[in-house]
Design a protein around this motif. Structure first.
Motif, short mmCIF file in Angstrom:
data_model
loop_
_atom_site.label_atom_id
_atom_site.label_comp_id
_atom_site.label_asym_id
_atom_site.label_seq_id
_atom_site.Cartn_x
_atom_site.Cartn_y
_atom_site.Cartn_z
N GLY A 224 -8.29 -0.28 4.44
CA GLY A 224 -7.21 0.17 3.53
C GLY A 224 -6.60 1.17 4.34
N LEU A 242 -7.20 -3.59 6.13
CA LEU A 242 -6.22 -4.28 5.07
C LEU A 242 -4.67 -3.90 5.74
N ASN A 261 0.02 -6.60 0.66
CA ASN A 261 -1.00 -6.19 1.21
C ASN A 261 -1.70 -7.49 1.79
N GLN A 263 -5.31 -9.08 3.96
CA GLN A 263 -6.68 -8.93 4.32
C GLN A 263 -6.61 -9.29 5.73
N ARG A 272 -12.62 -5.80 -2.09
CA ARG A 272 -12.32 -6.92 -2.98
C ARG A 272 -12.22 -6.30 -4.59
N GLN A 275 -8.98 -4.25 -4.72
CA GLN A 275 -7.69 -5.22 -5.10
C GLN A 275 -7.86 -5.61 -6.52
N GLU A 276 -8.85 -5.93 -6.99
CA GLU A 276 -8.99 -6.75 -8.36
C GLU A 276 -8.64 -5.75 -9.32
N TRP A 279 -4.89 -4.96 -9.11
CA TRP A 279 -3.80 -6.09 -9.54
C TRP A 279 -4.06 -6.20 -11.24
N VAL A 361 -5.24 1.17 -1.97
CA VAL A 361 -4.54 -0.08 -2.20
C VAL A 361 -3.54 0.38 -3.06
N HIS A 363 -0.06 -1.44 -5.15
CA HIS A 363 0.80 -2.71 -5.15
C HIS A 363 2.18 -2.54 -5.74
N LYS A 383 -3.82 -12.53 -6.85
CA LYS A 383 -4.90 -11.68 -7.04
C LYS A 383 -5.60 -11.77 -5.96
N LEU A 385 -5.90 -11.62 -1.88
CA LEU A 385 -5.23 -11.14 -0.65
C LEU A 385 -5.07 -12.36 0.11
#
Length: 389
Positions: A224, A242, A261, A263, A272, A275-276, A279, A361, A363, A383, A385
């Motif tokens: 990232g 990232l 974004n 990967q 991961r 990211q989740e 999101w 990260v 969004h 959800k 990447l």
């Protein structure tokens, strides 16, 4: 998408803005609004000019509490104003440093029907003057019986609520950017530099019909980016990165503002997970952004999801903002912002998480507030990447 047919507004759009402004002037006890910035002049008269990039010649629009607006502009700009819906134009030969429209502005304000002895100007919150402060002081000094006061609150009450025609232009800007975002895994590969990726992205935006691209950010790092405000580097993207791309692309003066974004090669378990988590928090924010709640409420819901109740809820500063003729407009989606969301507001919902020191990260999606559920203007990011190989 017929972009050429979508430029400009019908005169009724501007007439409606003036009527709304005049209603608010009565509530704010103002005899008029003095406008000098590119955005606000464009908002009321529709003129598009790159001439504002020069600071030599100031432009003015005076919107009275009753009657039609008038433009006070350098002679070089008269021809373009004559093509707008504005009927009254006063101009002077410029450059004329000894009097760059000052006497004309003073005369026009002095001629306003006087009920309150107050004229609003762009003095405050998230506004900028289009003239030197010394010229404003000269105007204030030459006026008799009229006070120049901050008109920011009134201006943002107007501009925060977008008409359907304004939302349509934002949607077109969003669509232009979205088409290029979707192409990224096809034209970006491991080993490309941030600078090369940005150049290609910009070219595709232009080919897609962008009016202008004031903001385009391309940052990458292992797991990232460590920051998301700087310019592109000659750093090649590598396995484990990232890649973050964010753009403020415009169509006919109206911005989109959202990011995506990607990967690069393999992702760590920590990335991961982050990211989740972002999101999911984003989903909560998108659902929370409804008419009647405050901007602060939307922030709080996302902050709780990101912090799991343990961290400082305001550590992110803000997680979103308004959008329109500027890349960022009021309100701010921050804990202390008590602006009540209303139908017609366009918001960028923008949760972020620094999941490890120096690894971010973030969004961002764009919505328009309606009477019911907020309407997504962007296509929701997946959800999982998208991957670059």
């Amino acid at each position: 998408m017929d972009l050429e047919a979508s430029y400009g507004f019908a005169p009724t759009e501007f007439e409606d803005r003036v009527v709304r402004a005049q209603r608010l002037m009565e509530l704010h006890h103002l005899d008029g609004l003095l406008l000098t910035s590119m955005d606000n002049i464009r908002y009321f008269i529709g003129v598009d000019s790159t001439f504002w990039e020069s600071y030599t010649r100031p432009w003015f629009v005076l919107v009275p509490a009753t009657g039609a607006p008038l433009a006070i502009i350098p002679e070089i700009g008269r021809a373009i104003i004559e093509k707008t819906w504005i009927k009254e134009i006063r101009s002077w030969s410029s450059p004329r440093p000894e009097d760059e429209g000052t006497s004309l502005v003073v005369a026009a304000i002095s001629d306003l029907p006087r009920r309150h002895g107050r004229v609003g100007a762009e003095l405050g919150f998230e506004l900028r003057l289009g003239m030197p402060v010394t010229q404003l002081n000269a105007i204030i000094g030459d006026l008799k019986g009229v006070e120049i006061v901050d008109g920011a609150s009134l201006i943002w009450q107007l501009r925060m609520i977008k008409s359907p025609a304004e939302v349509s232009k934002i949607k077109k800007a969003v669509g232009i950017a979205g088409a290029v975002y979707a192409q990224v895994p096809g034209f970006v590969k491991i080993g490309d530099t941030e600078r090369t990726i940005l150049r290609e992205f910009r070219g595709r935006l232009n080919m897609g019909g962008a009016s202008a691209i004031p903001t385009l950010i391309c940052r990458s790092d292992v797991g990232g980016p460590f920051e998301i405000t700087g310019g592109p580097r000659n750093r090649p993207i590598a396995d484990g990165d990232l890649l973050f791309i964010d753009t403020g692309t415009t169509f006919d003066g109206y911005f989109c503002d959202y990011d995506r974004n990607y990967q690069v090669g393999r992702a760590t378990d920590a990335l991961r997970y982050a990211q989740e988590k972002v999101w999911d928090a984003h989903e909560i924010g998108l659902q929370a952004a409804t008419a009647g709640v405050t901007a602060g409420f939307v922030f709080e819901q996302m902050a709780k999801a990101l912090s799991s109740g343990g961290a400082d809820l305001n550590s992110n500063g803000r997680m979103g903002h308004g959008l329109g003729l500027r890349l960022t407009e009021p309100p701010s989606i921050r804990l202390e912002d008590n602006t009540v969301l209303q139908p017609g507001m366009v918001l960028c919902i923008e949760p972020a998480l620094e999941y490890e020191p120096g690894k971010i990260v973030l969004h961002e999606e764009t919505v328009v507030i309606t009477d019911g559920k907020a309407q997504l203007l962007t296509v929701r990011a997946p959800k999982q990447l998208a991957q670059i190989r």
